[in-house]
Design an enzyme around this catalytic site. Structure first.
Site, PDB file in Angstrom:
ATOM      1  N   ASP A 137       0.855  -1.194   0.000  1.00 39.09           N
ATOM      2  CA  ASP A 137       0.000   0.000   0.000  1.00 39.09           C
ATOM      3  C   ASP A 137       0.889   1.241   0.000  1.00 39.09           C
ATOM      4  O   ASP A 137       1.921   1.258   0.667  1.00 39.09           O
ATOM      5  CB  ASP A 137      -0.902  -0.022   1.263  1.00 39.09           C
ATOM      6  CG  ASP A 137      -2.144   0.836   1.117  1.00 39.09           C
ATOM      7  OD1 ASP A 137      -1.999   2.051   0.905  1.00 39.09           O
ATOM      8  OD2 ASP A 137      -3.250   0.290   1.228  1.00 39.09           O
ATOM      9  N   LYS A 186       1.543 -13.695 -13.069  1.00 41.48           N
ATOM     10  CA  LYS A 186       2.039 -14.569 -14.149  1.00 41.48           C
ATOM     11  C   LYS A 186       3.395 -15.148 -13.758  1.00 41.48           C
ATOM     12  O   LYS A 186       3.637 -16.345 -13.885  1.00 41.48           O
ATOM     13  CB  LYS A 186       2.134 -13.730 -15.429  1.00 41.48           C
ATOM     14  CG  LYS A 186       2.652 -14.446 -16.649  1.00 41.48           C
ATOM     15  CD  LYS A 186       2.364 -13.586 -17.884  1.00 41.48           C
ATOM     16  CE  LYS A 186       3.252 -13.971 -19.039  1.00 41.48           C
ATOM     17  NZ  LYS A 186       4.432 -13.088 -19.158  1.00 41.48           N
ATOM     18  N   TYR A 202     -12.861   6.590 -12.542  1.00 40.00           N
ATOM     19  CA  TYR A 202     -12.957   5.377 -11.714  1.00 40.00           C
ATOM     20  C   TYR A 202     -13.602   4.240 -12.513  1.00 40.00           C
ATOM     21  O   TYR A 202     -13.058   3.144 -12.609  1.00 40.00           O
ATOM     22  CB  TYR A 202     -13.793   5.707 -10.483  1.00 40.00           C
ATOM     23  CG  TYR A 202     -13.972   4.581  -9.482  1.00 40.00           C
ATOM     24  CD1 TYR A 202     -12.889   4.073  -8.763  1.00 40.00           C
ATOM     25  CD2 TYR A 202     -15.239   4.058  -9.226  1.00 40.00           C
ATOM     26  CE1 TYR A 202     -13.076   3.065  -7.823  1.00 40.00           C
ATOM     27  CE2 TYR A 202     -15.414   3.064  -8.279  1.00 40.00           C
ATOM     28  CZ  TYR A 202     -14.338   2.567  -7.574  1.00 40.00           C
ATOM     29  OH  TYR A 202     -14.518   1.576  -6.637  1.00 40.00           O
ATOM     30  N   TYR A 238      -5.300 -11.423 -19.623  1.00 38.08           N
ATOM     31  CA  TYR A 238      -4.231 -12.242 -19.018  1.00 38.08           C
ATOM     32  C   TYR A 238      -4.727 -13.666 -18.750  1.00 38.08           C
ATOM     33  O   TYR A 238      -3.969 -14.627 -18.866  1.00 38.08           O
ATOM     34  CB  TYR A 238      -3.707 -11.593 -17.714  1.00 38.08           C
ATOM     35  CG  TYR A 238      -2.494 -10.736 -17.948  1.00 38.08           C
ATOM     36  CD1 TYR A 238      -2.575  -9.559 -18.679  1.00 38.08           C
ATOM     37  CD2 TYR A 238      -1.239 -11.118 -17.463  1.00 38.08           C
ATOM     38  CE1 TYR A 238      -1.453  -8.780 -18.923  1.00 38.08           C
ATOM     39  CE2 TYR A 238      -0.111 -10.343 -17.699  1.00 38.08           C
ATOM     40  CZ  TYR A 238      -0.225  -9.174 -18.429  1.00 38.08           C
ATOM     41  OH  TYR A 238       0.896  -8.410 -18.664  1.00 38.08           O
TER      42      TYR A 238
HETATM   43  P1  NAD Z   1      -9.720   2.545   0.586  1.00 40.81           P
HETATM   44  O1  NAD Z   1      -9.398   3.874   0.009  1.00 40.81           O
HETATM   45  O2  NAD Z   1      -9.989   2.450   2.044  1.00 40.81           O
HETATM   46  O3  NAD Z   1      -8.598   1.486   0.221  1.00 40.81           O
HETATM   47  C1  NAD Z   1      -7.823   1.549  -0.943  1.00 40.81           C
HETATM   48  C2  NAD Z   1      -6.375   1.340  -0.561  1.00 40.81           C
HETATM   49  O4  NAD Z   1      -5.569   1.337  -1.750  1.00 40.81           O
HETATM   50  C3  NAD Z   1      -5.822   2.461   0.336  1.00 40.81           C
HETATM   51  O5  NAD Z   1      -5.183   1.910   1.450  1.00 40.81           O
HETATM   52  C4  NAD Z   1      -4.840   3.197  -0.579  1.00 40.81           C
HETATM   53  O6  NAD Z   1      -3.791   3.806   0.129  1.00 40.81           O
HETATM   54  C5  NAD Z   1      -4.395   2.079  -1.506  1.00 40.81           C
HETATM   55  N1  NAD Z   1      -3.873   2.531  -2.796  1.00 40.81           N
HETATM   56  C6  NAD Z   1      -4.467   3.366  -3.685  1.00 40.81           C
HETATM   57  N2  NAD Z   1      -3.678   3.550  -4.751  1.00 40.81           N
HETATM   58  C7  NAD Z   1      -2.557   2.790  -4.539  1.00 40.81           C
HETATM   59  C8  NAD Z   1      -1.377   2.550  -5.298  1.00 40.81           C
HETATM   60  N3  NAD Z   1      -1.170   3.138  -6.481  1.00 40.81           N
HETATM   61  N4  NAD Z   1      -0.450   1.700  -4.789  1.00 40.81           N
HETATM   62  C9  NAD Z   1      -0.641   1.105  -3.594  1.00 40.81           C
HETATM   63  N5  NAD Z   1      -1.740   1.300  -2.830  1.00 40.81           N
HETATM   64  C10 NAD Z   1      -2.693   2.131  -3.316  1.00 40.81           C
HETATM   65  O7  NAD Z   1     -10.997   2.004  -0.232  1.00 40.81           O
HETATM   66  P2  NAD Z   1     -11.873   0.687  -0.023  1.00 40.81           P
HETATM   67  O8  NAD Z   1     -13.281   1.114   0.162  1.00 40.81           O
HETATM   68  O9  NAD Z   1     -11.244  -0.201   0.968  1.00 40.81           O
HETATM   69  O10 NAD Z   1     -11.770   0.022  -1.460  1.00 40.81           O
HETATM   70  C11 NAD Z   1     -10.876  -1.030  -1.745  1.00 40.81           C
HETATM   71  C12 NAD Z   1     -11.126  -1.584  -3.123  1.00 40.81           C
HETATM   72  O11 NAD Z   1     -12.464  -2.072  -3.227  1.00 40.81           O
HETATM   73  C13 NAD Z   1     -10.957  -0.570  -4.252  1.00 40.81           C
HETATM   74  O12 NAD Z   1     -10.326  -1.184  -5.341  1.00 40.81           O
HETATM   75  C14 NAD Z   1     -12.382  -0.201  -4.611  1.00 40.81           C
HETATM   76  O13 NAD Z   1     -12.491   0.174  -5.954  1.00 40.81           O
HETATM   77  C15 NAD Z   1     -13.123  -1.491  -4.324  1.00 40.81           C
HETATM   78  N6  NAD Z   1     -14.549  -1.233  -4.027  1.00 40.81           N
HETATM   79  C16 NAD Z   1     -14.925  -0.773  -2.786  1.00 40.81           C
HETATM   80  C17 NAD Z   1     -16.279  -0.537  -2.543  1.00 40.81           C
HETATM   81  C18 NAD Z   1     -16.760  -0.095  -1.187  1.00 40.81           C
HETATM   82  O14 NAD Z   1     -17.971   0.053  -0.995  1.00 40.81           O
HETATM   83  N7  NAD Z   1     -15.918   0.130  -0.194  1.00 40.81           N
HETATM   84  C19 NAD Z   1     -17.218  -0.741  -3.542  1.00 40.81           C
HETATM   85  C20 NAD Z   1     -16.777  -1.163  -4.795  1.00 40.81           C
HETATM   86  C21 NAD Z   1     -15.447  -1.433  -5.015  1.00 40.81           C
END
Ligand code: NAD
Ligand code: UDP
Length: 315
Positions: free
Chosen positions: A34, A108, A148, A162
């Site tokens: 992260d 991969k 997004y 992939y």
């Molecule tokens: P969040 O922001 O709490 O968690 C995302 C994490 O990714 C964070 O810790 C952030 O620091 C890290 N991150 C972002 N860009 C990064 C990068 N380039 N390199 C390394 N780390 C990176 O959000 P969340 O709600 O926990 O969402 C997590 C995943 O679930 C996301 O991919 C989101 O699209 C997906 N999602 C969440 C929901 C929801 O309701 N919470 C719904 C649909 C999809």
């Protein structure tokens, strides 16, 4: 005994940190990757000192080298709330595209199974309701949410490529609105926004007339569905969410009632391309994974409100 190793990108975020907990409880070793752009180290602080857990601070859009065997990769890194991805549009596009490419390359190389966190946003402002996995969606590529939605649609496309062309073992979960402890109070999503306002005795801000709907899933149910999908043989996308649909106005009223605040509802302009309805069809998850949500909104909300109270009390 051999412990499988799982990498969780975005593991210091809301969902990622709960996944780290679940994987450790299932007997995995976990490497959390992260860059903390929207996550918080506090979400994984309780895992410090656990010999099966390690944290790598890294931006997954850049090449990553991880030594040793890796069996699973769960790609959760991405800004996820509308406020976050509007503030971080380029990072959001990059982590969905370049980041997913790096993750698939790692999978991969390591012959690991990879699970992509996709989203109900791939359906955009849906004209099919409830949303089934075979619906292709209604997304505005150039609107504010496009950064997004299109990043996640690209992520799904490259994951399937992939899978088909390199034989990588892939899973795709389409996550619907999920809530619970470790959400950020200031991430702008409806649930933390309403609860935060209610706990501060401020009026709750509903966007539009509040007739738009969402369906909220408690985090433990979501994590359970994701773990079952990870362990299954299903390579096509699967919706995971709670189909209990509610209008945003009714939801604000529910938060007012549960918190006992004297706050009222005020209305502000609806953001561009805000989906009018959202409800997962979860027949596929029920059939293939034997999964369905167990935690109702009133139960989940109570736990989450207590969490937010403790956060507000601390700060
Ligand atoms: P969040 O922001 O709490 O968690 C995302 C994490 O990714 C964070 O810790 C952030 O620091 C890290 N991150 C972002 N860009 C990064 C990068 N380039 N390199 C390394 N780390 C990176 O959000 P969340 O709600 O926990 O969402 C997590 C995943 O679930 C996301 O991919 C989101 O699209 C997906 N999602 C969440 C929901 C929801 O309701 N919470 C719904 C649909 C999809
Ligand atoms: N919303 C609202 N007030 C807020 C935040 C959000 O009325 O303070 C509305 C938003 O316009 C949307 C719904 O609540 O219709 C859910 O928004 P959220 O940001 O939680 O996520 P989305 O499902 O839109 O990605």
């Amino acid at each position: 005994m051999y412990k499988p190793t799982a990498v969780v990108t975005g593991g210091a975020g809301f969902l990622g940190s709960h996944l780290c907990d679940r994987l450790l409880a299932e007997g995995f070793k976990v490497i959390c990757v992260d860059n903390l752009i929207t996550g918080n180290i506090n979400n994984i602080a309780h895992l410090a000192g656990n010999e099966d857990f390690s944290f790598v601070k890294h931006d997954i859009t850049n090449y990553i080298f991880l030594p040793g065997r890796i069996d699973y990769i769960l790609h959760f890194a991405s800004p996820a709330s509308p406020i976050d991805y509007l503030k971080l549009p380029i990072q959001t596009l990059k982590v969905g595209s370049l980041g997913t490419h790096k993750v698939l390359g790692l999978a991969k190389e390591k012959k690991a199974r990879v699970l992509l966190a996709s989203t109900s946003e791939v359906y955009g402002d849906p004209v099919v309701h409830p949303q089934t996995e075979d619906y292709w969606g209604n997304v505005n590529p150039i609107g504010p949410r496009g950064v997004y939605d299109e990043a996640k649609r690209f992520a799904e496309a490259i994951t399937m490529a992939y899978h088909r062309y390199h034989g990588v073992d892939t899973r795709i979960v389409r996550i619907f609105n999920t809530y619970g402890p470790r959400m950020r109070l200031d991430d702008g999503r409806a649930l933390p926004a309403f609860v935060g306002e209610a706990l501060r005795d401020e009026d709750l801000t509903v966007f539009g007339d509040g007739s738009q709907t969402r369906s909220f899933c408690y985090v433990s149910d979501l994590v359970d569905g994701i773990f079952k999908l990870l362990m299954s043989n299903e390579t096509d996308p699967v919706n995971i969410g709670n189909p209990d649909e509610i209008t945003i106005k009714e939801f604000a009223e529910e938060v007012i009632k549960i918190t006992g605040t004297k706050s009222k509802i005020i209305y502000k302009e609806l953001p561009a391309d805000d989906p009018k309805v959202r409800q997962p069809n979860i027949e596929k998850a029920k059939r293939i994974l034997g999964w369905e949500p167990k935690v109702g909104r009133s139960e989940g909300l109570k736990v989450t409100i207590e969490y937010f109270k403790s956060v507000i009390g601390k700060s």
